[in-house]
Scaffold this motif. Structure first.
Motif, mmCIF file in Angstrom:
data_model
loop_
_atom_site.group_PDB
_atom_site.id
_atom_site.type_symbol
_atom_site.label_atom_id
_atom_site.label_comp_id
_atom_site.label_asym_id
_atom_site.label_seq_id
_atom_site.Cartn_x
_atom_site.Cartn_y
_atom_site.Cartn_z
ATOM 1 N N LEU A 36 -10.387 -1.165 14.342
ATOM 2 C CA LEU A 36 -11.558 -1.511 13.682
ATOM 3 C C LEU A 36 -12.158 -0.643 12.660
ATOM 4 C CD1 LEU A 36 -13.443 -3.671 16.542
ATOM 5 C CD2 LEU A 36 -11.556 -4.563 14.808
ATOM 6 N N ALA A 37 -11.807 0.575 12.831
ATOM 7 C CA ALA A 37 -12.491 1.519 11.855
ATOM 8 C C ALA A 37 -12.369 1.410 10.804
ATOM 9 C CB ALA A 37 -12.028 2.963 12.330
ATOM 10 N N LYS A 38 -13.142 1.178 9.647
ATOM 11 C CA LYS A 38 -13.144 1.088 8.188
ATOM 12 C C LYS A 38 -11.937 1.798 7.582
ATOM 13 C CE LYS A 38 -15.574 0.705 3.767
ATOM 14 N NZ LYS A 38 -16.610 0.874 3.034
ATOM 15 N N GLU A 39 -11.923 3.002 7.989
ATOM 16 C CA GLU A 39 -10.800 3.883 7.069
ATOM 17 C C GLU A 39 -9.603 3.577 7.553
ATOM 18 O OE1 GLU A 39 -9.697 8.529 6.546
ATOM 19 O OE2 GLU A 39 -11.628 7.999 7.789
ATOM 20 N N PHE A 40 -9.317 3.216 8.830
ATOM 21 C CA PHE A 40 -8.092 2.901 9.351
ATOM 22 C C PHE A 40 -7.534 1.626 8.476
ATOM 23 C CE2 PHE A 40 -5.508 0.335 12.249
ATOM 24 C CZ PHE A 40 -4.446 1.039 12.413
ATOM 25 N N CYS A 41 -8.189 0.599 8.436
ATOM 26 C CA CYS A 41 -8.055 -0.763 7.819
ATOM 27 C C CYS A 41 -7.769 -0.427 6.553
ATOM 28 C CB CYS A 41 -9.217 -1.657 8.159
ATOM 29 S SG CYS A 41 -9.645 -2.158 9.678
ATOM 30 N N GLN A 42 -8.798 0.476 5.643
ATOM 31 C CA GLN A 42 -8.247 0.670 4.414
ATOM 32 C C GLN A 42 -6.653 1.261 4.069
ATOM 33 O OE1 GLN A 42 -11.778 3.053 3.407
ATOM 34 N NE2 GLN A 42 -12.659 1.527 2.471
ATOM 35 N N ASN A 43 -6.492 2.122 4.907
ATOM 36 C CA ASN A 43 -5.114 2.828 4.916
ATOM 37 C C ASN A 43 -4.044 1.858 5.384
ATOM 38 O OD1 ASN A 43 -5.967 5.264 4.264
ATOM 39 N ND2 ASN A 43 -6.371 6.072 6.522
ATOM 40 N N LEU A 44 -4.120 0.730 6.226
ATOM 41 C CA LEU A 44 -3.132 -0.185 6.735
ATOM 42 C C LEU A 44 -3.070 -1.008 5.370
ATOM 43 C CD1 LEU A 44 -1.459 -1.189 8.519
ATOM 44 C CD2 LEU A 44 -3.201 -2.473 9.675
ATOM 45 N N ALA A 45 -4.369 -1.677 4.791
ATOM 46 C CA ALA A 45 -4.169 -2.586 3.838
ATOM 47 C C ALA A 45 -3.536 -1.787 2.652
ATOM 48 C CB ALA A 45 -5.727 -2.894 3.388
ATOM 49 N N LYS A 46 -3.549 -0.488 2.326
ATOM 50 C CA LYS A 46 -2.785 0.001 1.319
ATOM 51 C C LYS A 46 -1.512 0.214 1.574
ATOM 52 C CE LYS A 46 -4.900 3.875 -0.155
ATOM 53 N NZ LYS A 46 -5.261 5.153 -0.246
ATOM 54 N N SER A 47 -1.015 0.416 2.971
ATOM 55 C CA SER A 47 0.363 0.316 3.223
ATOM 56 C C SER A 47 0.867 -0.775 3.162
ATOM 57 C CB SER A 47 0.346 0.834 4.793
ATOM 58 O OG SER A 47 1.704 0.750 5.395
ATOM 59 N N PHE A 48 0.224 -2.051 3.382
ATOM 60 C CA PHE A 48 1.034 -3.477 3.116
ATOM 61 C C PHE A 48 1.042 -3.732 1.796
ATOM 62 C CE2 PHE A 48 -1.415 -5.141 7.443
ATOM 63 C CZ PHE A 48 -0.221 -4.798 8.019
ATOM 64 N N ASN A 49 0.087 -3.279 0.920
ATOM 65 C CA ASN A 49 0.215 -3.715 -0.584
ATOM 66 C C ASN A 49 1.260 -3.089 -1.281
ATOM 67 O OD1 ASN A 49 -2.070 -5.423 -0.562
ATOM 68 N ND2 ASN A 49 -3.442 -3.874 -0.703
ATOM 69 N N ARG A 50 1.834 -1.904 -0.569
ATOM 70 C CA ARG A 50 2.803 -0.705 -1.162
ATOM 71 C C ARG A 50 4.275 -1.435 -0.817
ATOM 72 N NH1 ARG A 50 0.115 5.039 -1.329
ATOM 73 N NH2 ARG A 50 -1.088 4.812 -3.101
ATOM 74 N N SER A 51 4.292 -2.118 0.185
ATOM 75 C CA SER A 51 5.607 -2.478 0.862
ATOM 76 C C SER A 51 6.084 -3.757 0.135
ATOM 77 C CB SER A 51 5.198 -2.917 2.504
ATOM 78 O OG SER A 51 4.485 -4.342 2.491
ATOM 79 N N VAL A 52 7.605 -3.692 0.504
ATOM 80 C CA VAL A 52 8.390 -4.537 -0.166
ATOM 81 C C VAL A 52 8.020 -5.988 0.147
ATOM 82 C CG1 VAL A 52 10.803 -5.332 -0.435
ATOM 83 C CG2 VAL A 52 10.209 -2.667 -0.672
ATOM 84 N N GLY A 53 7.674 -6.254 1.496
ATOM 85 C CA GLY A 53 7.504 -7.578 2.259
ATOM 86 C C GLY A 53 6.283 -8.344 1.464
ATOM 87 N N ARG A 54 5.381 -7.431 0.862
ATOM 88 C CA ARG A 54 4.266 -8.152 0.064
ATOM 89 C C ARG A 54 4.251 -8.270 -1.310
ATOM 90 N NH1 ARG A 54 -0.282 -10.571 0.818
ATOM 91 N NH2 ARG A 54 0.525 -10.570 3.104
ATOM 92 N N GLY A 56 5.167 -9.985 -4.588
ATOM 93 C CA GLY A 56 4.916 -11.354 -4.843
ATOM 94 C C GLY A 56 3.770 -12.110 -4.281
ATOM 95 N N LYS A 57 3.044 -11.411 -3.573
ATOM 96 C CA LYS A 57 1.898 -11.969 -2.710
ATOM 97 C C LYS A 57 0.676 -11.260 -3.212
ATOM 98 C CE LYS A 57 4.597 -13.183 1.177
ATOM 99 N NZ LYS A 57 5.729 -12.836 0.678
ATOM 100 N N PRO A 58 -0.487 -11.862 -3.071
ATOM 101 C CA PRO A 58 -1.780 -11.105 -3.631
ATOM 102 C C PRO A 58 -2.043 -10.093 -2.743
ATOM 103 C CG PRO A 58 -2.060 -13.607 -3.287
ATOM 104 C CD PRO A 58 -0.853 -13.340 -2.746
ATOM 105 N N ILE A 59 -2.749 -8.932 -3.153
ATOM 106 C CA ILE A 59 -3.252 -7.835 -2.728
ATOM 107 C C ILE A 59 -4.380 -8.019 -1.314
ATOM 108 C CG2 ILE A 59 -4.566 -5.795 -2.680
ATOM 109 C CD1 ILE A 59 -4.000 -5.604 -5.842
ATOM 110 N N VAL A 60 -3.844 -7.347 -0.471
ATOM 111 C CA VAL A 60 -4.732 -7.516 1.033
ATOM 112 C C VAL A 60 -5.955 -6.579 0.978
ATOM 113 C CG1 VAL A 60 -4.390 -6.977 3.523
ATOM 114 C CG2 VAL A 60 -2.577 -7.883 2.265
ATOM 115 N N LYS A 61 -7.073 -7.348 1.134
ATOM 116 C CA LYS A 61 -8.213 -6.379 1.230
ATOM 117 C C LYS A 61 -8.371 -5.819 2.788
ATOM 118 C CE LYS A 61 -10.574 -8.809 -2.301
ATOM 119 N NZ LYS A 61 -9.408 -9.880 -2.773
ATOM 120 N N TRP A 62 -9.040 -4.654 2.696
ATOM 121 C CA TRP A 62 -9.242 -3.920 3.938
ATOM 122 C C TRP A 62 -10.106 -4.861 4.993
ATOM 123 C CZ3 TRP A 62 -13.747 -2.533 6.370
ATOM 124 C CH2 TRP A 62 -15.111 -2.586 5.575
#
Length: 245
Positions: A36-54, A56-62
């Motif tokens: 639930l930590a903000k920094e952790f969620c920010q890093n995970l969102a950044k990881s999702f947005n840089r992945s091949v699986g995302r 063609g899809k909108p950016i994920v916000k933390w």
């Protein structure tokens, strides 16, 4: 090269992918409330947005990541209880200078997960790279790699020049980022044709700023494509920016 619609094309946000939810569920079970930590969620969102699986899809916000974690923990109250006795406590004794210790959750997210795009020699457009298959040294002494594009099979694999036709993946722009764009900026623009929509390099030559509304950015960007010098008026949703380093 009939690639058709490129996977990076934007869509309305419809939620996390199956792979993203499986990853988050695993993190909840392994790390509990640390997620639930903000920094952790920010890093995970950044990881999702840089992945091949995302692609063609909108950016994920933390905050979307954090909200998902909160709901997941509420749905499974026994998850945290099950963790007791399995994972050691992350609480450190109170001291005047508390050392910063990386949590188990943070260890599971790499600082950088680079994704790449490559320029096809068949149409000059840029496509997301799924994988690098092999490499070779061409007769001119330059290195080439054989790439597979996201969403396409082996029949579309190509040899491309590493220095000239491979680079870090361009990033779709959020509404709040329109103010950072200026005349002369290098962008990647979605060129829409009758039977396909593909991405080409372009430069911004003029900007008409407009008030944003509930739909998002309403500014107009006049761009010139690098490959043929044609000019076009586009919305922000058709633009990607080059990564800032």
């Amino acid at each position: 090269m009939d690639h058709g619609l490129r996977p990076r094309q934007r869509e309305f946000f419809i939620g996390f992918t199956k792979g993203e939810m499986e990853r988050m569920d695993k993190l909840v079970r392994e790390s509990g409330e640390e997620v639930l930590a903000k920094e952790f969620c920010q890093n995970l969102a950044k990881s999702f947005n840089r992945s091949v699986g995302r692609a063609g899809k909108p950016i994920v916000k933390w905050i979307q990541v954090q909200n998902w974690f909160q709901e997941r923990i509420q749905e499974f109250p026994n998850i945290l209880k099950d963790l007791e006795g399995v994972c050691p406590s992350t609480k450190a004794p109170k001291t005047k200078e508390k050392p910063k210790v990386q949590s188990k959750a943070e260890e599971k997210i790499p600082e950088s997960e680079l994704e790449f795009e490559a320029r096809s020699s068949k149409d000059g457009a840029w496509y997301d790279v799924d994988m690098f298959l092999c490499h070779r040294v061409a007769s001119a002494g330059e290195t080439e790699v054989r790439v597979r594009f996201v969403g396409f099979g082996a029949e579309e694999d190509e040899w491309v020049n590493v220095k000239k036709a491979v680079r870090e993946r361009s990033v779709p722009l959020e509404n709040s980022e329109c103010s950072s764009l200026k005349v002369g900026d290098h962008v990647l623009c979605l060129l829409e044709k009758r039977d396909q929509a593909i991405y080409y390099d372009a430069h911004i030559i003029e900007i008409h700023r407009r008030m944003h509304d509930i739909r998002g950015c309403r500014c107009l960007f006049f761009i010139r494509y690098n490959h043929d010098n044609n000019e076009e008026k586009v919305r922000l949703t058709r633009l990607c920016r080059r990564p800032i380093r």
